[in-house]
Design an enzyme around this catalytic site. Structure first.
Site: not given
Ligand code: NVA
Ligand code: CP
Length: 302
Positions: A102, A129, A132, A220, A260, A288
């Site tokens: 990540r 993502h 997800q 989101d 998500c 997930r």
């Molecule tokens: N768009 C959000 C998704 C989190 C799972 C982010 O990147 O923070």
């Molecule tokens: N939806 C998601 O990816 O959650 P986290 O940021 O908690 O991993």
């Protein structure tokens, strides 16, 4: 399929194969049927951003598959002090059987795949993502029975989630609509992909137009990880881009709602709609685990 870097790389058949295996692994877990497909394998998990779901579901999933997950915080890795990703990739390939990462830039994930020799899984970048969205597709199919004739609608920022939903939704045969402010549209690469699907893709800056007759409504956060400094500006830009009762009223009467998570109540979604659809949203979060186990088995099993 050698890696999971972005939805754009997957064929429809590969997506459906992952979803079918995810359903099977979910069944096996619920019925106490062991499924140690990754016995003796190790997964390194590099996190340059915070996580609850991704971290815990990958770690638990790897354990359930008989393998060993290693949590690698970028604060502790040399990569966090500037060691090139090309070198990190070649070193970690000699110890591990797979890497979940990540991070911010999509290029970092693509570079890991290019320079390493083990499967790389994208656990979220600023661009996409995919883990997800595989879980989201799994959840939609679970609740609706099939993707045939469904309209999926995303409301809000043209961000990593929107990008992967557009690609994944269109690839499995749904119609996809998105409502976002003009300055927050998805990138050209995604819009060019979507254009090939003709009138199965619709983009507007009017949420009610996008949500009309939708079977699945998704949103989101307005400020993603790394954009905290723009939170106030974004709150103004996204006012009105909210899943609320008025928007639900124009959608299909049986429309489901996904998020998500983490969610910001009364920003992108009202408390009332969120709690009214909590069964779908938390099944999505659970999925997930199953979807990612399927991805790991596809990529890492002998
Ligand atoms: N768009 C959000 C998704 C989190 C799972 C982010 O990147 O923070
Ligand atoms: N939806 C998601 O990816 O959650 P986290 O940021 O908690 O991993």
């Amino acid at each position: 399929m050698k890696h999971l870097l972005k939805m754009l790389d997957l064929s429809t058949e590969e997506i459906i194969d992952i979803l079918n295996l995810a359903d099977q692994l979910k069944y096996e877990l619920k019925h106490g049927i062991p499924h140690p497909h990754l016995k003796g394998k190790t997964l390194g998990m590099i996190f340059q951003k915070a996580s609850t779901r991704t971290r815990v579901s990958f770690e638990t999933g790897m354990y359930q598959l008989g393998g060993y997950p290693l949590f690698l915080s970028s604060n502790d890795l040399q990569i966090g002090r500037g060691e090139p990703v090309q070198d990190t990739a070649r070193v970690l390939s000699r110890y591990l059987d797979g890497i979940m990462i990540r991070t911010f830039e999509q290029k970092e994930v693509e570079d890991l795949a290019e320079y390493g020799s083990i499967p790389i899984i994208n656990g979220l970048t600023d661009f996409c993502h995919p883990c997800q969205v595989l879980a989201d597709l799994m959840t939609i199919r679970e609740f609706k029975g099939s993707f045939d004739g469904l309209k999926m609608c995303f409301i809000g920022d043209g961000n990593n989630m929107a990008n992967s939903l557009i690609v994944g939704g269109l690839k499995v045969g749904m119609s996809v609509s998105i409502a976002c402010p003009d300055d927050y549209q998805p990138p050209k690469e995604i819009l060019d992909f979507a254009k090939e699907y003709g009138d199965k893709f619709q983009m507007t800056n009017v949420p009610a137009e996008a949500a009309k007759d939708a079977d699945v409504l998704i949103t989101d956060v307005w400020a993603s990880m790394g954009q905290e400094g723009e939170a106030e500006k974004r709150k103004k830009a996204f006012a009105g881009y909210q899943i609320n009762d008025d928007l639900m009223a124009v959608a299909h009467e049986d429309a489901m709602v996904l998020h998500c998570l983490p969610a910001h109540r009364e920003e992108e979604i009202t408390e009332k709609v969120f709690e009214g659809h909590a069964n779908e949203i938390f099944e999505e979060a659970e999925n997930r685990l199953h979807a990612q186990k399927a991805v790991m088995v596809k990529l890492m099993a002998d």
